[in-house]
Design an enzyme around this catalytic site. Structure first.
Site, PDB file in Angstrom:
ATOM      1  N   HIS A   1      36.077  59.491  74.012  1.00  0.00           N
ATOM      2  CA  HIS A   1      35.030  58.382  73.501  1.00  0.00           C
ATOM      3  C   HIS A   1      33.779  58.187  73.930  1.00  0.00           C
ATOM      4  O   HIS A   1      33.493  57.667  75.668  1.00  0.00           O
ATOM      5  CB  HIS A   1      35.756  57.051  73.323  1.00  0.00           C
ATOM      6  CG  HIS A   1      35.915  57.392  71.562  1.00  0.00           C
ATOM      7  ND1 HIS A   1      35.956  55.869  71.092  1.00  0.00           N
ATOM      8  CD2 HIS A   1      36.838  58.282  71.138  1.00  0.00           C
ATOM      9  CE1 HIS A   1      37.388  56.170  70.106  1.00  0.00           C
ATOM     10  NE2 HIS A   1      37.408  57.279  69.731  1.00  0.00           N
TER      11      HIS A   1
ATOM     12  N   TYR B   1      32.728  46.341  68.179  1.00  0.00           N
ATOM     13  CA  TYR B   1      33.475  45.381  68.317  1.00  0.00           C
ATOM     14  C   TYR B   1      32.463  44.219  67.619  1.00  0.00           C
ATOM     15  O   TYR B   1      30.748  44.316  68.093  1.00  0.00           O
ATOM     16  CB  TYR B   1      32.417  45.295  69.954  1.00  0.00           C
ATOM     17  CG  TYR B   1      33.759  45.290  70.945  1.00  0.00           C
ATOM     18  CD1 TYR B   1      33.705  46.734  71.626  1.00  0.00           C
ATOM     19  CD2 TYR B   1      34.242  44.363  71.861  1.00  0.00           C
ATOM     20  CE1 TYR B   1      34.937  47.539  72.171  1.00  0.00           C
ATOM     21  CE2 TYR B   1      35.308  45.324  72.665  1.00  0.00           C
ATOM     22  CZ  TYR B   1      35.351  46.460  73.048  1.00  0.00           C
ATOM     23  OH  TYR B   1      36.148  47.533  73.874  1.00  0.00           O
TER      24      TYR B   1
ATOM     25  N   PRO C   1      40.899  40.794  77.530  1.00  0.00           N
ATOM     26  CA  PRO C   1      40.990  42.186  77.117  1.00  0.00           C
ATOM     27  C   PRO C   1      39.999  42.486  76.211  1.00  0.00           C
ATOM     28  O   PRO C   1      39.395  43.889  76.020  1.00  0.00           O
ATOM     29  CB  PRO C   1      42.328  42.098  75.324  1.00  0.00           C
ATOM     30  CG  PRO C   1      42.328  40.734  75.193  1.00  0.00           C
ATOM     31  CD  PRO C   1      42.072  40.283  76.213  1.00  0.00           C
TER      32      PRO C   1
ATOM     33  N   LYS D   1      39.658  46.267  80.301  1.00  0.00           N
ATOM     34  CA  LYS D   1      39.541  46.287  81.792  1.00  0.00           C
ATOM     35  C   LYS D   1      41.051  46.354  82.667  1.00  0.00           C
ATOM     36  O   LYS D   1      41.150  46.637  83.791  1.00  0.00           O
ATOM     37  CB  LYS D   1      38.967  45.205  82.550  1.00  0.00           C
ATOM     38  CG  LYS D   1      37.210  45.872  82.817  1.00  0.00           C
ATOM     39  CD  LYS D   1      36.683  47.050  83.261  1.00  0.00           C
ATOM     40  CE  LYS D   1      35.896  47.471  83.104  1.00  0.00           C
ATOM     41  NZ  LYS D   1      35.843  48.427  82.372  1.00  0.00           N
TER      42      LYS D   1
ATOM     43  N   TYR E   1      31.114  48.799  81.315  1.00  0.00           N
ATOM     44  CA  TYR E   1      32.329  49.452  79.875  1.00  0.00           C
ATOM     45  C   TYR E   1      33.298  51.325  80.794  1.00  0.00           C
ATOM     46  O   TYR E   1      33.994  50.788  80.855  1.00  0.00           O
ATOM     47  CB  TYR E   1      31.938  49.554  78.887  1.00  0.00           C
ATOM     48  CG  TYR E   1      32.786  50.112  77.887  1.00  0.00           C
ATOM     49  CD1 TYR E   1      33.072  48.318  77.232  1.00  0.00           C
ATOM     50  CD2 TYR E   1      33.781  51.127  77.220  1.00  0.00           C
ATOM     51  CE1 TYR E   1      34.670  48.471  76.253  1.00  0.00           C
ATOM     52  CE2 TYR E   1      35.011  50.721  76.247  1.00  0.00           C
ATOM     53  CZ  TYR E   1      35.103  49.785  75.912  1.00  0.00           C
ATOM     54  OH  TYR E   1      35.968  49.595  74.864  1.00  0.00           O
TER      55      TYR E   1
HETATM   56  C1  LIG Z   1      48.883  41.914  74.528  1.00  0.00           C
HETATM   57  C2  LIG Z   1      48.171  42.054  75.812  1.00  0.00           C
HETATM   58  C3  LIG Z   1      47.343  43.027  75.201  1.00  0.00           C
HETATM   59  C4  LIG Z   1      46.703  43.623  76.126  1.00  0.00           C
HETATM   60  N1  LIG Z   1      45.226  44.590  76.137  1.00  0.00           N
HETATM   61  C5  LIG Z   1      45.108  45.553  77.077  1.00  0.00           C
HETATM   62  C6  LIG Z   1      43.521  45.768  76.279  1.00  0.00           C
HETATM   63  O1  LIG Z   1      43.352  46.352  75.347  1.00  0.00           O
HETATM   64  N2  LIG Z   1      42.976  46.836  77.599  1.00  0.00           N
HETATM   65  C7  LIG Z   1      43.057  46.407  78.675  1.00  0.00           C
HETATM   66  O2  LIG Z   1      43.064  47.099  79.198  1.00  0.00           O
HETATM   67  N3  LIG Z   1      43.958  45.517  79.194  1.00  0.00           N
HETATM   68  C8  LIG Z   1      45.131  44.962  78.602  1.00  0.00           C
HETATM   69  N4  LIG Z   1      45.686  44.469  78.431  1.00  0.00           N
HETATM   70  C9  LIG Z   1      46.321  44.195  79.305  1.00  0.00           C
HETATM   71  C10 LIG Z   1      46.766  45.838  80.025  1.00  0.00           C
HETATM   72  O3  LIG Z   1      48.043  45.620  79.647  1.00  0.00           O
HETATM   73  C11 LIG Z   1      47.841  45.405  81.871  1.00  0.00           C
HETATM   74  O4  LIG Z   1      46.051  44.870  82.477  1.00  0.00           O
HETATM   75  C12 LIG Z   1      48.040  45.591  82.770  1.00  0.00           C
HETATM   76  O5  LIG Z   1      49.824  45.715  81.520  1.00  0.00           O
HETATM   77  C13 LIG Z   1      48.534  45.457  83.925  1.00  0.00           C
HETATM   78  O6  LIG Z   1      49.282  46.741  84.442  1.00  0.00           O
HETATM   79  P1  LIG Z   1      50.631  45.844  85.422  1.00  0.00           P
HETATM   80  O7  LIG Z   1      51.381  46.478  85.822  1.00  0.00           O
HETATM   81  O8  LIG Z   1      49.786  45.089  86.836  1.00  0.00           O
HETATM   82  O9  LIG Z   1      51.564  44.724  85.022  1.00  0.00           O
HETATM   83  P2  LIG Z   1      52.425  44.301  83.726  1.00  0.00           P
HETATM   84  O10 LIG Z   1      52.421  45.882  82.824  1.00  0.00           O
HETATM   85  O11 LIG Z   1      52.650  42.928  83.384  1.00  0.00           O
HETATM   86  O12 LIG Z   1      53.657  45.236  84.239  1.00  0.00           O
HETATM   87  C14 LIG Z   1      54.489  44.634  85.074  1.00  0.00           C
HETATM   88  C15 LIG Z   1      56.298  44.579  85.557  1.00  0.00           C
HETATM   89  O13 LIG Z   1      56.838  44.316  86.278  1.00  0.00           O
HETATM   90  C16 LIG Z   1      58.381  43.553  85.086  1.00  0.00           C
HETATM   91  N5  LIG Z   1      58.426  42.407  85.905  1.00  0.00           N
HETATM   92  C17 LIG Z   1      58.445  40.829  85.828  1.00  0.00           C
HETATM   93  N6  LIG Z   1      58.891  40.818  86.254  1.00  0.00           N
HETATM   94  C18 LIG Z   1      59.985  41.350  87.246  1.00  0.00           C
HETATM   95  C19 LIG Z   1      61.034  40.701  88.055  1.00  0.00           C
HETATM   96  N7  LIG Z   1      61.140  39.817  88.451  1.00  0.00           N
HETATM   97  N8  LIG Z   1      61.521  42.224  88.319  1.00  0.00           N
HETATM   98  C20 LIG Z   1      60.909  42.954  88.347  1.00  0.00           C
HETATM   99  N9  LIG Z   1      60.080  43.302  87.141  1.00  0.00           N
HETATM  100  C21 LIG Z   1      59.679  42.621  87.001  1.00  0.00           C
HETATM  101  C22 LIG Z   1      57.774  44.033  83.788  1.00  0.00           C
HETATM  102  O14 LIG Z   1      58.219  43.033  82.130  1.00  0.00           O
HETATM  103  C23 LIG Z   1      56.470  44.768  83.825  1.00  0.00           C
HETATM  104  O15 LIG Z   1      57.336  45.535  83.540  1.00  0.00           O
HETATM  105  C24 LIG Z   1      46.119  43.976  77.308  1.00  0.00           C
HETATM  106  C25 LIG Z   1      48.037  42.829  78.196  1.00  0.00           C
HETATM  107  C26 LIG Z   1      48.601  42.249  77.261  1.00  0.00           C
HETATM  108  C27 LIG Z   1      49.382  41.115  77.142  1.00  0.00           C
END
Ligand SMILES: Cc1cc2nc3c(=O)[nH]c(=O)nc-3n(C[C@H](O)[C@H](O)[C@H](O)COP(=O)(O)OP(=O)(O)OC[C@H]3O[C@@H](n4cnc5c(N)ncnc54)[C@H](O)[C@@H]3O)c2cc1C
Length: 393
Positions: free
Chosen positions: A75, A204, A295, A299, A387
């Protein structure tokens, strides 16, 4: 308890943990990834979908972007809607040709898991009772259960990539971390719908009933959101009510929002959160374990990727040159980007949502800000460069 050893122990197989493992693999550094959920759950958790160009470049360098390049949708702009009209923000034109790519977080995670499995490297799902120990020493340890066995993994370094509700951040002794947070008095009700997106670019929308976002996950799947109560009960909303709210908030003359079967729906709370520093001893926090953004600025996923890029480079330097300088700078380096993204996400959120309890003054300020962004090239350029993602390191 059976004892194991690796160089980097990674807690969490989300985008941060899996990407870190892949970057380390490419540099010849061993790691073990521990995930408490099962593979199917992790691969189907619907979340983000907007990738900054730098995130795409990182996944490309990591050799896991084949499908992303085939199926991701590039995009060059987004649209802001207010007062019943749409205004295009030409991101690429305003931000040195940079683009965003629409490709679901679920797909990023599937590609990373497939690559890890193909490399036959350790990625353990459904681990239980994970805890981290001795993070102030040179041999920090992760204890966990797997397949009915209790294990202890000794590491050089632990990467806490276990998201906001994980165990790593709370394992840092009290008094070490400063935390900064803001809860918003609203949430997002999001749906995934089996219908081609009704618009070529994200919309948006600011509306008197509340914010709405038109997004997508593929040429056949729409992702749409409406502002709701922070603790909204999603079951209170029938599919018809959701579509009616979307029609009202996104509707403009001469344009049709196409409806289709809703495949998934859920409510997300909105929160800003940062801990400083993002490291203690030999434990490094990355992604949602260290920070959360609402969200609206797209980011969260991109910040997680930016963190692990910095962490991987610092670890490679440490192992290859025997120098800890980049590791010591890890937190400061990441936090500059984190705070920029925090500000941008807060700003987009404040500009676009109906403020519960807000008055006409609040509304006039929002509309003035939206008009400014829609009509001033400099204001639009500021939105655009944030963005698509800033170069900050
Ligand atoms: C519903 C929702 C919608 C979102 N929409 C957007 C969006 O549109 N745009 C955007 O940029 N961001 C969005 N986000 C944010 C984005 O998804 C997160 O910032 C991203 O997933 C971060 O990645 P991460 O690997 O840091 O954490 P996570 O994806 O949360 O991964 C952490 C992992 O650790 C695992 N875990 C947790 N505790 C333990 C433990 N004790 N032992 C072992 N494993 C464990 C979890 O199961 C998970 O698999 C959204 C988040 C949510 C919740």
């Amino acid at each position: 308890m059976r004892e194991l050893r690796t160089q980097v122990g990674i807690v969490g197989a989300g985008p941060a943990g899996l990407t870190l493992a892949r970057l380390l693999e490419r540099a010849g550094i061993e790691s073990v990834v521990l995930e408490n959920r099962d593979r199917d759950y992790v691969e189907h958790r619907i979340r983000a979908g907007v990738l900054e160009q730098r995130t795409v470049e990182l996944l490309t360098e990591a050799g896991v972007a084949g499908r992303l390049h085939d199926e991701g949708i590039v995009h060059h702009g987004i649209e802001l809607q207010f007062d019943g009209e749409r205004h295009r923000i030409p991101l690429s034109e305003l931000a040195d040709g940079r683009t965003i790519v629409i490709y679901g977080q679920t797909e990023v995670v599937k590609d990373l898991i497939a690559a890890r499995i193909e490399s036959e490297l350790p990625l353990l799902f459904e681990v239980g009772d994970v805890s981290v120990h001795e993070i102030d020493t040179e041999q920090p340890k992760i204890r966990f259960s797997h397949d009915g066995e209790r294990l202890e993994l000794e590491c050089d370094v632990i990467a806490g990539c276990d998201g906001f509700h994980g165990v790593c951040r709370p394992s840092i002794p009290e008094g070490v971390l400063d935390s900064f947070s803001r809860d918003y008095p609203f949430g997002w009700l999001g749906i995934l719908a089996d219908v081609p997106p009704s618009n070529d670019e994200l919309v948006y929308a600011h509306n008197e009933d509340g914010f709405a976002l038109l997004s997508l996950r593929s040429p056949t799947l729409s992702r749409l959101y409406i502002q709701c109560e922070p603790d909204e009960d999603v079951d209170r909303w029938s599919d018809e009510q959701i579509w009616a709210a979307l029609q009202k908030r996104l509707g403009v003359e001469g344009w049709t929002l196409h409806e289709g079967p809703i495949l998934e729906k859920g409510v997300t709370g909105m929160r800003s959160f940062v801990v400083e520093p993002m490291q203690h001893g030999r434990l490094f926090l990355a992604g949602d374990a260290a920070h959360i953004v609402p969200p609206t600025g797209a980011k969260g996923l991109n910040l997680a990727m930016a963190d692990v890029r910095v962490l991987a480079e610092a670890l490679v330097h440490w192992y290859e040159a025997g120098e800890a300088r980049l590791l010591e700078l890890y937190s400061d380096t990441c936090l500059r980007r984190v705070w920029r993204a925090e500000h941008f996400s807060w700003w987009m959120t404040s500009m676009l949502h109906r403020i519960p309890g807000g008055d006409a003054f609040d509304l006039k300020l929002q509309l003035s800000q939206l008009r400014y962004v829609a009509t001033s090239r400099d204001a639009a350029a500021s939105l655009a460069e944030n963005y698509v993602g800033l170069e900050l390191e």
